[in-house]
Design an enzyme around this catalytic site. Sequence first.
Site, PDB file in Angstrom:
ATOM      1  NE  ARG A  70      -2.756   1.136   3.553  1.00 34.66           N
ATOM      2  CZ  ARG A  70      -3.692   1.264   4.488  1.00 34.66           C
ATOM      3  NH1 ARG A  70      -4.963   1.459   4.128  1.00 34.66           N
ATOM      4  NH2 ARG A  70      -3.387   1.167   5.764  1.00 34.66           N
TER       5      ARG A  70
ATOM      6  CG  ASP B 285      -4.461   2.963  11.062  1.00 30.43           C
ATOM      7  OD1 ASP B 285      -5.428   3.709  11.340  1.00 30.43           O
ATOM      8  OD2 ASP B 285      -4.509   2.122  10.146  1.00 30.43           O
TER       9      ASP B 285
END
Length: 534
Positions: free
Chosen positions: A164, A448
Site C-alpha cells: 500500500r 493508526d
Amino acid sequence: MTVPDIRTTASAVDRAEEILTPDALAFVAALHERFASRRDELLAARADARAAASAAGRLDFAADTAAIRSGDWRVAEAPEALRDRRVEITGPATPAKMAINALNSGAKVWLADLEDASTPHWHNVVDAQVVLRDAARGTLAHTSPEGKEYRLREDAPLAVVVVRPRGWHMDERHITIDGVPAVGALVDFGLHFFHNASVLSASGQGPFYYLPKMESRLEARLWNDVFAFAQEQLGIPYGTVRATMLIETIPAAFQMEEMLYELRDHASGLNAGRWDYLFSVIKYFRDAGERFVLPDRASVAMTAPFMRAYTELLVRTCHRRGAFAMGGMAAFIPNRRDPQVTEAAIAKVRADKTREADDGFDGSWVAHPDLVPVCREVFDAVLGDRPNQLDRLREDVSVTADQLLDVASAGGEATEAGLRTNLYVAVAYTAVWLSGNGAVAIHNLMEDAATAEISRSQIWQQVRVGTTLADTGRVVTPALVEELLAEEVDRLRGEVDEAAFAEFYEPAARLVRDLCLEDEYVDFLTTAAYELVS
C-alpha cells in the site's frame, strides 16, 4: 531531452544505495514528470467537489456515468496468487522483524503498509523498500540485538505481498525533482516496482498493490495510467499489476463501479476501510450542520444502517464485476499478559468477521498474528474448499444515496467520555507517529492514522456545531476542549518518561489543539505532522 535534477536531502540509511540507484531515481522522476501535474489537478478538483457536496448537504450517483453502472463488463481475471484472500494481515513494512512475522503468520496476504500504519520518516521510507526487496527474493532475515534470529518459514506458504503506497495527497519532501517535492505515492510505487516487478511477475507473485484514499474515478484512472506507463517502461506485460482499491471515502462510495471500470485491466477488488470512511464523512460534510454529526466513534458499529448500506453495496458491486470484496480491520487486539482482554478481543473479532463472511466478503483484515486463526476459521466455515465467494452476486441488495448518507441511523450519543477518548488517542497516536511509528496499541486497540484522523475531526466538528454532550450536558466549546485536553495531556505525562513527553507528546498536543480549534479544517493530520519530522 532535459535531464531532471533529482536530489535526496535526508541522512543516509543502511543499504540505501541498493534502493536509491541512479536508474531507480530516474524511473521515479519519469513517473513524476508525467503524472504529478495531473495529481495536482485532481487534488484541486477534490476541494471543489467537497465544497459543492457540503453546500448541498448530499451526494448522488452521477448521471453522466450511468452507462458504466448499467454496462456489461468485468475486471480482469485474478491471477492464481490472489484468488484466495480469506485472511489478510496488515502492518508496516519496516522493521524487518514485523515483516517476517507477517509473512510467516499463516495469512494468505500481507498488506505491507507504507501509508497509515507507517510514517514518512526517511528511514522508514527507505528501509521499507529494502525489506520489500528482500522479501521478493526470499532472502529477508533479521537478527535482534539479543541474538534472536528471524527467518522466512519453509514449512508452509508465505503470505502474498500486497503493497500500500501513500495516498495521492502526500508529498515526499526528502526527494525533489527540479526543486519540487516528489509525489509520495509515486516514490513508494516507483521504487517498489522498479526493483521488484520483474522478480515478482516471473514468480507469479505480483506486483500487487492496495490503493488508498481515492475520491473519484479520475483518481483511479490516474493509477491505471501509472501502471500502464510503468509496465511499458520496464518491459512488464500489460495487465500484470493488480490493485485493490480502498473505498474509504464517502465520494468513492458513490463511484465504486466507475472506479473499478477505470482500473478494470488492473483491478483486483475493493476494500471497506471503516475508520477512514467515517473520517471522510465528517470531513466531506463538515459545513453541513448537525445532520452529519456522528456519535462517539466507539459506538458507531458496522451494523449501523448507513454502514451496512456501504458494505453491502461494496460486495454487490465487486461480485457483479468479478472483483473481490475485502472486509475491513477489526481494531481489537489480544493482550498476551491479560487473558480476559484477549478473550474479549477474540470474541469481538470473531463476530465482526462472521458478519463479513456471511455478507459475502471474500476475506478480511487482521492487525495481529494471533488473530489470523480466528479470521481463517470463520471464512473456512463459509468458504469450505472454495477460494472465494465471487458466485454470491448479492442481487438482493439495493442501496440508495439516502441510505449511504443516513448518518443519523448510527444512533448513539456524543459524550464527554468520548471527547476525552478522542483527545487522548489523537495526542497519544500523533506523539508515537512523530517518533517514527505509524501503528500503536492504545488500550488494547490497534490505532493508526485513520483513528487519529476521525478523533480530531470529531472534535473539530463538535466545536463548530456546539454539540451538547449527553453524559454531562456541557456544550463543546474551544474552552472546554482546552480544559479537557490539558487534563488528558497530564494523564499522558504520567504514562511516559519525561524525555519522550518533551520530545514527542508536547508538540503532538500543540498540533492536535491547533487542528481541533482552527477555523479552517486541515484535510490531513499527517500532512501537518510531517512538517514536524526532520
